[in-house]
Design an enzyme around this catalytic site. Structure first.
Site, PDB file in Angstrom:
ATOM      1  N   ARG A  17       0.821  -1.217   0.000  1.00  0.00           N
ATOM      2  CA  ARG A  17       0.000   0.000   0.000  1.00  0.00           C
ATOM      3  C   ARG A  17       0.859   1.272   0.000  1.00  0.00           C
ATOM      4  NH1 ARG A  17      -3.835  -0.236   4.919  1.00  0.00           N
ATOM      5  NH2 ARG A  17      -2.054  -1.286   5.846  1.00  0.00           N
ATOM      6  N   HIS A 691     -16.577  12.766   3.655  1.00  0.00           N
ATOM      7  CA  HIS A 691     -15.383  12.352   2.917  1.00  0.00           C
ATOM      8  C   HIS A 691     -14.452  13.520   2.615  1.00  0.00           C
ATOM      9  CE1 HIS A 691     -18.363   9.161   2.128  1.00  0.00           C
ATOM     10  NE2 HIS A 691     -17.317   8.380   2.264  1.00  0.00           N
TER      11      HIS A 691
END
Length: 751
Positions: A17, A691
């Protein structure tokens, strides 16, 4: 006979990642832009090396993205929402891209993020393009050419660039004009840009270009179908060969159009088209190359290569040219199985991640070239233990799948029992996952602290969360979910029948990655899952605390599912397990229980003829889990970015007392269907977008609430954020919720 291998795209997050951590450090001003760009370059180089060393004939360029490939396409076409064009710097750069995705301040004015929604029927999210009749396009973001030149300079040969096709791009976007027009009216504006790109590819002596047109698997109108003939006639270039790429479904229903599209090759999702492959091949010119997607790009089970070899051996007997590939891009599976050290060897033999799928594909291609099936892996074993638990559920009667009374009766009883004020306020469930909290879970997992210490720390967090909510004056509280890393993984860890990875991360959107559990056996509950912490939270307040569960459909769809049982059966196994949890919560005195189903619409089949069957078993699964309670107990559910227009009847059939949904990013347009049918049950459309780091002001929230009051019966309306708050920090959360409460109070005083 020459058979070549390629994939439709490789995961861009990095095996560890790396992209996620670089993005987040950049957003937090911990690294510079050059550091971020360097890490992206390293990931791309590694991905190319993986494909080459796996033995694939072609390597991909254009599958890397800084946030989302659809947003990347918008940038490429210069389709930047006006509110995100930074006039003060007079340039479009990577910060513009991040601003569109996350929202951003320009000269102290906040520009909201573009809408985000699910990519077809996957758990990947894309940033929705915005169109107006006067939208102009210009080739200003040249990432595709820059990365192609990068690969050429690294001495890779047989490079296959990837582009999202012009027609699918338009289909995926939304119209923001008040006056309606057809998105196809913009086609002539963007086709010259695609033609220019193809010309640039030709200059670089690129032989094949993959142009993705996944909407060809859908039920689309005649006008949209005809646009393919028109567009690809315009784009035709004999030197840069177009591989028209479809995935996520069968294309046989559109074959009369597809066979006339002037391209050099077509990719077929063989996994989903196997039953119609003869019809498809019979209708496509023998001069056209066929790419067969024979390796499943959406699940992690090892391929039965010998069986595939036998199924497609017919290609050896034809003069047609063939590529072998994955069914879709590999962004939907983890990167590297070899990183896993804690999975049982017996299970490891059954799994295949992105790197291993490349190796499978290469080996299969080699075996077909040599007509040698014996070189294929003899260790294939997908058989799973079947206890057939579904038979154990035969004692459940049909009446058990329904609440005892209608919503109208339940609402009156709940009003008397719960004594909640008008416009009740709550949150969706989770609160910030701080570094300290993550460290505590990690220390417990690695045996650095014992269970007693772990429990003490979790209790501290819950106690503090309850105090914060009481101080802010929320009406219905939550325990904050400090014990949960992921809403699906947590439940899977406490149910029998799942396996787990350590590095099995898959991109959901931007820097957000998930680690789906793997369903390897029949599912059942041995002991309570959430009861302990929910009861503890309720003991610390006189206010109502919601029990928080992840629903059966979401657990199913956000896991890698076994392939030897139907999804219907597996969903019911999960549902019966949750039913027991719901019973225990109610018995312990919890009066509101939320069963989240953010993936409910995501699982909707792409073809209309399969929708009824899906809705039948998914509704039944939810009702199995929720219908066991008394009338006085209130059942909530939560759903994410969903266009509910075509399934609103099914939402009503779920018969949840309250549904909370994300709607703020869509500028409330998602609510039109609820307005038309006068949704009868309780509803909590989000009043602000979680978000983004932007803190909503009181007046903006009041404006939204007033709009909701015009759409819904005020007696049924709940006030809440769009989604859970675990990805935000406490400073943002407290300010946002205080403003939400104050706005609600002022509205209450006005009515």
């Amino acid at each position: 006979m020459n058979i070549f291998s390629h994939i439709l795209g490789f995961p861009r997050i990095g095996s560890m990642r790396e992209l996620k951590f670089a993005q987040e450090k950049y957003w937090n001003n911990e690294i510079k832009i050059n550091d971020l760009i360097y890490i992206g370059k390293k990931i791309r180089k590694k991905n190319l090396k993986i494909q080459k060393s796996s033995g694939l004939d072609f390597v991909c360029v254009g599958d890397f993205s800084w946030y989302d490939h659809v947003l990347g396409n918008s940038m490429m076409l210069g389709n930047i929402p006006k509110r995100h064009i930074n006039l003060y710097k007079d340039k479009i750069d990577i910060n513009t891209l991040f601003g569109i995705a996350r929202g951003a301040y320009y000269n102290k004015n906040f520009s909201h993020a573009s809408e985000m929604t699910k990519w077809f029927n996957t758990n990947y999210h894309y940033i929705v393009p915005e169109f107006s009749k006067n939208t102009s396009f210009k080739f200003i973001w040249k990432q595709i050419l820059e990365e192609l030149d990068e690969a050429i300079n690294l001495k890779f040969d047989k490079i296959k660039p990837i582009l999202l096709g012009p027609i699918s791009y338009l289909w995926l976007g939304k119209i923001i004009d008040k006056k309606k027009f057809s998105k196809l009216e913009l086609l002539d504006k963007i086709l010259p840009i695609y033609k220019n790109i193809l010309f640039e590819l030709e200059k670089r002596k690129i032989n094949w270009v993959q142009i993705d047109e996944p909407i060809l698997t859908l039920d689309i109108s005649k006008r949209w179908l005809e646009s393919f003939i028109y567009s690809y006639n315009y784009l035709y270039n004999k030197n840069s060969k177009i591989l028209l790429t479809t995935y996520f479904g069968d294309i046989s229903h559109n074959i009369n159009t597809i066979k006339n599209i002037p391209v050099h090759g077509i990719h077929i999702d063989y996994i989903n088209s196997k039953h119609n492959i003869n019809v498809i091949l019979k209708n496509i010119s023998k001069d056209m190359l066929i790419s067969l997607g024979v390796i499943n790009g959406r699940n992690i089970w090892k391929s039965n290569l010998k069986k595939i070899y036998e199924d497609i051996y017919f290609i050896k007997k034809t003069k047609r040219k063939y590529f072998l590939s994955t069914s879709c891009s590999l962004i939907h599976v983890p990167v590297d199985l070899s990183l896993e050290k804690n999975i049982k060897k017996s299970l490891m033999k059954k799994f295949s991640f992105a790197i291993q799928k490349c190796e499978e594909l290469s080996l299969l291609t080699k075996s077909l070239k040599e007509s040698n099936k014996e070189i294929l892996d003899n260790n294939f074993s997908k058989s799973l233990e079947k206890k057939c638990l579904d038979k154990c559920f035969s004692h459940i009667k049909k009446n058990d799948l329904y609440r005892k009374s209608s919503y109208k009766i339940r609402r009156k009883k709940q009003k008397d029992s719960l004594k909640i004020s008008i416009l009740p306020t709550t949150t969706i469930g989770s609160f910030p996952q701080t570094k300290k909290l993550r460290d505590i879970r990690l220390q417990f997992k690695s045996n650095k602290i014992d269970l007693k210490k772990y429990n003490l720390e979790i209790k501290k967090y819950i106690k503090n969360v309850i105090k914060i909510q009481e101080k802010i004056n929320l009406d219905v509280l939550v325990h904050g979910e400090p014990e949960r890393n992921d809403m699906v993984e947590y439940f899977a860890q406490h149910l029998e029948g799942f396996a787990f990875t350590e590095f099995g991360w898959v991109q959901s959107y931007g820097s957000r990655c998930v680690k789906p559990p793997i369903i390897v056996d029949d599912i059942y509950r041995k002991k309570p899952i959430t009861l302990k912490w929910t009861k503890y939270a309720q003991s610390k307040t006189n206010k109502l605390v919601k029990g928080m569960l992840t629903g059966p459909v979401t657990i199913l769809l956000w896991s890698f599912c076994r392939e030897d049982l139907s999804k219907s059966i597996v969903s019911k196994q999960i549902a019966f397990s949750l039913r027991e949890e719901v019973k225990d919560l109610e018995s312990s005195g919890i009066k509101i229980i939320q069963i989240d189903e953010p993936a409910f619409r995501e699982g909707l089949p792409l073809r209309k003829k399969f929708v009824k069957e899906y809705l039948s078993w998914s509704i039944e699964a939810f009702k199995i889990s929720s219908s066991v309670v008394k009338d006085e107990t209130q059942i909530h559910t939560h759903m994410c970015y969903s266009n509910f227009n075509n399934i609103i009847d099914s939402i009503i059939k779920l018969d949840a007392d309250v549904i909370t949904i994300e709607s703020s990013r869509s500028q409330l347009k998602l609510l039109n269907c609820f307005k038309k049918i006068k949704y009868p049950n309780g509803i909590g459309p989000g009043v602000y977008d979680i978000h983004t780091s932007n803190v909503p002001n009181i007046n903006d929230i009041k404006v939204i609430i007033k709009k909701y009051i015009k759409i819904f019966n005020i007696k049924n309306l709940w006030i809440n954020p769009d989604c859970g708050l675990k990805t935000r920090n406490w400073k943002e959360v407290k300010k946002s919720l205080k403003n939400m409460i104050k706005a609600t109070k002022e509205i209450r005083d006005e009515i």
